[in-house]
Scaffold this active site. Structure first.
Site, short mmCIF file in Angstrom:
data_model
loop_
_atom_site.label_atom_id
_atom_site.label_comp_id
_atom_site.label_asym_id
_atom_site.label_seq_id
_atom_site.Cartn_x
_atom_site.Cartn_y
_atom_site.Cartn_z
N ASP A 86 -34.62 26.22 4.55
CA ASP A 86 -35.43 26.93 5.55
C ASP A 86 -35.16 26.46 6.98
O ASP A 86 -34.72 25.33 7.22
CB ASP A 86 -36.92 26.71 5.25
N HIS A 137 -37.08 34.76 7.51
CA HIS A 137 -38.14 33.75 7.69
C HIS A 137 -38.84 33.95 9.04
O HIS A 137 -39.29 32.99 9.65
CB HIS A 137 -37.51 32.35 7.58
N HIS A 141 -41.07 31.85 13.58
CA HIS A 141 -41.70 30.84 12.72
C HIS A 141 -43.12 30.49 13.18
O HIS A 141 -43.50 29.32 13.27
CB HIS A 141 -40.86 29.57 12.64
N HIS A 234 -34.67 21.95 3.77
CA HIS A 234 -34.55 22.44 5.15
C HIS A 234 -33.19 22.11 5.74
O HIS A 234 -32.73 20.97 5.63
CB HIS A 234 -35.65 21.83 6.02
ZN ZN Z 1 -40.16 27.32 7.58
#
Ligand code: ZN
Length: 265
Positions: A86, A137, A141, A234
């Site tokens: 991510d 995503h 964010h 991540h």
């Molecule tokens: Zn995230």
């Protein structure tokens, strides 16, 4: 006239002597054994303070509760695991992660943030060129997106989808959408669904975002991974050196345990 002699009874004098002794002994004990005053709770607080504060913005805080409308498993059944990365793409870490994945014959899904996609479109093409999948995503964010207006949610979700198409410079299938910090709302799921994206959750949170050290990232993955697991990692949002180091250990370990790599369902 007779004055009584004021003498404290013996019992009081003994009590005073005893309490003085108790105070003196406890002082001595605390001086010579500093560890004793650290209760387990105090030790935990101290340990927590050692963890670098997640200065990085994105904190997928913990595994969200199982929701049947979210994807929780790999496409194939059996001894498969799906890795998800991510908050990238990130010029420092995404290429290194792609290298580790390639060396281990692994595939993964990258949940990209539109603002990063616009800054580094070449990384989107690199991810796709290595046979990986991309996931929406949102543009910025915003972890509170579930509380915003539906127009704002639409702009964030459709905007990232469009950023991915522009960066790839071709029609790119975006199969998944993941809410920032895993904070979902029914309108968010509906918007993603209308755009042909499945709502992507996870089942294993390695907590790599908190930078607990590569060894602890590996240990938490080893402890929690089951067949069909979706693993949250991540490649962006902060220093991901520990994540890269953890993958160097975790990927060979997964293969030694008979796992193969897949995409989410
Ligand atoms: Zn995230």
């Amino acid at each position: 006239m007779r004055y009584p002699v004021l003498r404290p009874p013996y019992v009081y004098r003994w009590a005073a002597l005893l309490s003085t002794l108790v105070v003196a002994i406890s002082l001595l004990v605390s001086m010579f054994s500093p560890g004793l005053d650290q209760s387990p709770a105090a030790a935990q607080v101290a340990a927590r303070q050692d963890v670098p504060a997640a200065a990085s913005t994105p904190a997928e805080v913990s595994a969200p509760p199982a929701d049947p409308s979210l994807i929780h498993t790999t496409a194939r059944t059996g001894r498969y695991v799906a890795l998800t990365f991510d908050d990238g793409p990130d010029p420092a870490y995404t290429p290194r992660i792609l290298d580790v994945l390639a060396r281990n014959g692994a595939v993964a899904t990258f949940c990209m943030v539109g603002m990063q996609v616009t800054r580094h479109p070449e990384l989107v093409r690199a991810v796709l060129g290595r046979g990986m999948r991309v996931c929406d995503h949102t543009v910025s964010h915003d972890e509170e997106l579930s509380t915003r207006t539906e127009q704002r949610m639409t702009a964030e979700i459709q905007g990232c989808w469009a950023d991915l198409q522009v960066a790839a410079d071709k029609d790119v299938p975006v199969d998944y959408f993941r809410a920032p910090a895993g904070r979902w709302s029914p309108p968010m799921r509906a918007i993603a669904s209308r755009a042909g994206m499945k709502a992507l959750s996870w089942t294993v949170d390695t907590r790599d975002w908190a930078m607990p050290g590569a060894a602890r990232i590996v240990a938490s993955a080893q402890h929690d991974i089951r067949p069909g697991a979706l693993v949250l990692l991540h490649d962006g949002g902060g220093d991901r050196t520990q994540t890269v180091d953890a993958l160097e250990i975790l990927l060979p370990w997964l293969k030694s345990q008979g796992y193969e790599f897949d995409f989410p369902a």
